[in-house]
Design a protein around this motif. Structure first.
Motif, PDB file in Angstrom:
ATOM      1  N   GLN A  93     -16.066  -0.116   1.202  1.00  0.00           N
ATOM      2  CA  GLN A  93     -15.095  -0.026   0.430  1.00  0.00           C
ATOM      3  C   GLN A  93     -14.101   0.189   0.803  1.00  0.00           C
ATOM      4  N   VAL A  94     -12.729   0.231   1.492  1.00  0.00           N
ATOM      5  CA  VAL A  94     -11.629   0.878   1.818  1.00  0.00           C
ATOM      6  C   VAL A  94     -10.925   0.561   1.343  1.00  0.00           C
ATOM      7  N   ILE A  95     -10.230   0.692   0.792  1.00  0.00           N
ATOM      8  CA  ILE A  95      -8.610   0.323   0.213  1.00  0.00           C
ATOM      9  C   ILE A  95      -7.376   1.162   0.112  1.00  0.00           C
ATOM     10  N   ALA A  96      -5.684   0.836   1.016  1.00  0.00           N
ATOM     11  CA  ALA A  96      -4.893   1.366   0.959  1.00  0.00           C
ATOM     12  C   ALA A  96      -3.608   0.489  -0.285  1.00  0.00           C
ATOM     13  N   PHE A  97      -3.887   2.312  -0.588  1.00  0.00           N
ATOM     14  CA  PHE A  97      -1.974   1.802  -1.157  1.00  0.00           C
ATOM     15  C   PHE A  97      -0.712   2.287  -1.112  1.00  0.00           C
ATOM     16  N   CYS A  98      -0.585   0.710  -0.787  1.00  0.00           N
ATOM     17  CA  CYS A  98       0.630   0.858   0.715  1.00  0.00           C
ATOM     18  C   CYS A  98       2.209   0.626  -0.547  1.00  0.00           C
ATOM     19  N   GLY A  99       3.111   1.573   0.120  1.00  0.00           N
ATOM     20  CA  GLY A  99       3.690   1.063  -0.533  1.00  0.00           C
ATOM     21  C   GLY A  99       4.712  -0.243   0.426  1.00  0.00           C
ATOM     22  N   ASP A 100       5.550  -1.034  -0.098  1.00  0.00           N
ATOM     23  CA  ASP A 100       6.460  -2.014   1.111  1.00  0.00           C
ATOM     24  C   ASP A 100       7.409  -1.082   1.878  1.00  0.00           C
TER      25      ASP A 100
END
Length: 582
Positions: free
Chosen positions: A444-451
Motif C-alpha cells: 500500500q502506497v499513500i500520498a498526502f498531497c497538497g492541492d
C-alpha cells in the motif's frame, strides 16, 4: 562482437539491480531507451515530466538503498530533471541521471537545444562527466556509479546523441564492487563524551535519520541515560510507536510542547545522526554532544562540546561499553517529558475526532475558524492513519500536508516515510509515490498531497493510470497554499497570492480513467477513506478541508500570536473594501 555504448549501459543497470528507469523519450536518448527496452529485467517508465522521473528515482533509491536511475534528453529534458535531482542530493541518496546531449561535433557551437550539462549539474552532482569517446567506457560509468553509491549522492553522465550507438573497443563488463566501511571515533573521544554524560543530570536525545539502523542500541542508551528522545521528521520511521517508551515526538514548527520542553529542560543534548537545521529550536547554554558520520556536520547548527565522527550504531555501542551499568539515574526528566507528550497526544486525538465540532467546545471553536463546517485536516490524517496498513509507504507534499502527517500518522509496524524534507520542494508526494509503487505493486502506497503540489505535476496522474499503479492520492484540498498563508499571517501580513482556483480533482481523476472520490461532509470521511484504500488500482480522494485551520507551533510566541491577530484584522478590513462580485 563488441557492444555499443547503449548496450553496455543497459547491461550495467541490470547488473546493478535497477528495476525501472524513469524519463521522457527523446532523440538523443533513442539508443539508450532501446537498450532498456531490450533488457529483460529493466523496465522503462515513460513520465509526462522529467521532474517526476527524478523524484521517482529518488524515492526508489531511498526505499531500497539501491541506485535510482532517471533520464532526460537534450537541453530542456535534462533541465527538467534538476529539481528532482536536488531532492535526491539533499536526501543523500544515490541516483544516476543519464542526460542526452547534441552530437560531439556540434558541442560548443550553440547548437539547437544545446546546454552545458557539466555546468548545469555541477552543484547538484557529486560526479558529472560527458562521454566524448566510446573508449572512456566502461570506466567512466563505473566511476559515476561508485561516486553515487559511495557519496550517497547524484551522478550525472551525459551521452551525446552520436555516441550511444557507437561500438566499444573492449568487451569488458562494467564492475561496481563497492564495500562501505563502518567508521568509529577514537577511544579518547568516546571516553570524553561518556564523561560529559555521566556528569549530566538531565539528558535529552535528538535522534535523526542517521540513527535508524541502530534502533536497539539507541533505545538501550536512552534507557541507560533515562533520556527522553526527540525525533526529527525523518526519524519517525524507525523510532515512533508505542514500543518506544522514550520518544516524545518532534520539535520545531511541526513539533509539540513536550518535545520542545524536553530540549529546553535538558542540561545536556546528545545529537545522534541528525543535522536538524533550525537553529532557533536549539536551546542556548547546553552541553552538546554530536555523533555523525560526516565531520562537516559536527557543530554547524549548534556549538558542540564533543563531536564524535562515526557510524551511529558503532559509536553508541562504544558509549554504552564505556558508561557501563553505573548507578540508576533519576528518571524525573524522562517521566515529565513522557507525561506531557501523552497529554498532548490525548488533546490532539480529541481535535482529530470528526465529531469534535458537534460538541460544546467544538461548536465554539468551529464558529470561529470553520464556519462552513469543512473537513478538519487533523481528522483526515487521523482517519487515514487508523485505516492504513501497518506496512504502508507514506509520502507527503511539503507544507501543511506534512504537518498533518507528522502529527497524526504514526510510523508503526514497517511503515515507510518519504518527503522532500531537506529540499522542501512542492509537488513531490505523487512522484515519490509513483516510484515507491513500482518497487512493490502489492504494498500500500499513500500520498498526502497538497492541492498546490498536486496541480504542479498533474499530468503525471496519467503515468499512474498507464502503469495501473494502485497508489492512493489523498488530497488536502483547502484551496490555498496553506503553509504560505500561515507564514504570512504569523508575520502580521494579510493573506495574499495563496488562493487556488481548484477544479474538482476527483472529477479530473475520473476523466483520466482513475477512480475519483470527493468528500465535502465530515460525516462521510471514514467511509470514504475506507473505500479509497480498498478500491483496486489508482484512486484520488479529494477532501475539501478547512482552509483556516491553524497548526500551532510547539512553542508559540507572543509575536506570532499578535501577528496572527493583526493579519486577521487586515483581512477583514480588506474584504469589506472589496466590491461585491456577486
Amino acid at each position: 562482437m563488441t557492444r555499443t555504448v547503449a548496450r553496455l549501459i543497459g547491461d550495467a543497470l541490470s547488473q546493478l539491480g535497477v528495476r525501472q528507469v524513469f524519463g521522457v523519450v527523446g532523440d538523443a536518448l533513442n539508443p539508450l531507451t532501446e537498450a532498456v527496452r531490450t533488457t529483460e529485467d529493466v523496465e522503462w517508465v515513460g513520465c509526462r515530466h522529467e521532474e517526476t522521473a527524478a523524484f521517482a528515482a529518488s524515492a526508489q533509491s531511498q526505499l531500497s538503498g539501491n541506485l535510482g536511475v532517471c533520464m532526460g534528453t537534450v537541453g530542456p529534458g535534462s533541465i527538467h530533471l534538476l529539481n528532482g535531482l536536488y531532492d535526491a542530493a539533499k536526501s543523500r541518496t544515490p541516483v544516476l541521471a543519464i542526460a542526452g546531449q547534441v552530437p560531439v561535433t556540434d558541442m560548443g557551437s550553440d547548437y539547437f537545444q544545446e546546454v552545458d550539462n557539466d555546468a548545469l549539474f555541477s552543484d547538484v552532482a557529486v560526479f558529472h562527466a560527458t562521454i566524448s569517446s566510446p573508449d572512456q567506457l566502461p570506466q567512466l560509468l563505473e566511476t559515476a556509479v561508485r561516486n553515487a553509491l559511495g557519496h550517497k549522492g547524484v551522478a550525472v553522465l551525459t551521452v551525446p546523441g552520436d555516441i550511444s550507438d557507437r561500438r566499444l573497443s573492449t568487451d569488458r563488463k562494467a564492475r561496481f564492487s563497492l564495500s562501505p566501511g563502518v567508521t568509529r571515533p577514537e577511544e579518547s573521544a568516546v571516553r570524553s563524551a561518556a564523561g560529559l554524560l555521566r556528569r549530566a543530570e538531565r539528558v535529552t536525545l535528538l535522534v535523526g535519520q542517521g540513527a535508524r539502523a541502530a534502533r536497539e542500541d539507541v533505545l538501550a542508551l536512552a534507557d541507560r541515560l533515562a533520556a527522553p528522545m526527540v525525533l526529527t521528521l525523518k526519524a519517525k520511521e524507525g523510532f515512533e510507536g508505542d514500543n518506544n517508551p522514550f520518544q516524545v515526538g518532534q520539535t520545531g514548527l511541526i513539533g509539540n510542547p513536550a518535545a520542545a520542553s524536553a530540549m529546553q529542560d535538558a542540561d545536556t543534548l546528545l545529537l545522534l545522526g541528525t543535522d536538524f537545521p533550525y537553529r532557533e529550536w536549539y536551546p542556548d547554554g547546553r552541553t552538546v554532544i554530536q555523533v555523525d558520520t560526516e565531520a562537516t556536520h559536527i557543530g554547524r547548527r549548534v556549538p558542540v562540546e564533543a563531536g564524535l565522527v562515526g557510524d551511529v550504531g558503532a559509536t553508541v555501542r562504544d558509549l554504552l561499553r564505556v558508561l557501563g551499568s553505573g548507578e540508576a539515574r533519576d528518571r524525573k526528566h524522562l517521566d515529565h517529558a513522557r507525561e506531557r507528550f501523552e497529554s498532548w497526544r490525548d488533546g490532539q486525538a480529541r481535535l482529530a475526532d470528526p465529531k469534535h465540532d458537534k460538541g460544546a467546545v467544538g461548536r465554539i471553536r468551529s464558529a470561529l475558524d470553520n464556519p462552513e463546517d469543512g473537513v478538519r485536516p487533523e481528522a483526515l490524517a487521523a482517519t487515514v492513519d487508523r485505516v492504513a496498513a501497518d506496512n504502508a509507504v507514506f509520502t507527503s507534499d511539503t507544507g501543511m500536508a506534512t504537518v498533518w502527517l507528522s502529527r497524526f500518522v504514526e510510523m508503526r509496524g514497517t511503515r515507510r516515510l518519504l518527503g522532500s524534507y531537506n529540499l522542501g520542494s512542492m509537488a513531490n508526494a505523487m512522484p515519490h509515490a509513483l516510484g515507491a509503487q513500482y518497487l512493490d505493486r502489492e504494498r500500500q502506497v499513500i500520498a498526502f498531497c497538497g492541492d498546490g503540489g498536486l496541480s504542479m505535476l498533474l499530468g503525471d496522474l496519467m503515468t499512474l493510470k498507464t502503469g495501473n499503479l494502485p497508489v492512493k492520492l489523498v488530497v488536502f484540498d483547502n484551496r490555498r497554499l496553506g503553509m504560505v498563508k500561515l507564514e504570512q499571517e504569523q508575520a502580521g501580513l494579510p493573506e495574499f497570492g495563496t488562493l487556488l482556483d481548484n477544479p474538482d480533482f476527483a472529477a479530473v481523476a475520473t476523466a483520466m480513467g482513475i477512480t475519483g472520490i470527493r468528500v465535502t461532509d465530515p460525516a462521510e470521511l471514514d467511509e470514504s477513506v475506507r473505500r479509497a484504500l480498498s478500491t483496486p488500482g489508482p484512486v484520488l480522494l479529494d477532501v475539501l478541508t478547512n482552509p483556516d485551520e491553524i497548526a500551532i507551533p510547539a512553542e508559540p510566541t507572543l509575536a506570532q500570536g499578535w501577528g496572527f491577530a493583526v493579519a486577521k484584522v487586515k483581512e477583514v478590513v480588506r474584504s469589506h473594501r472589496e466590491p461585491d462580485s456577486g
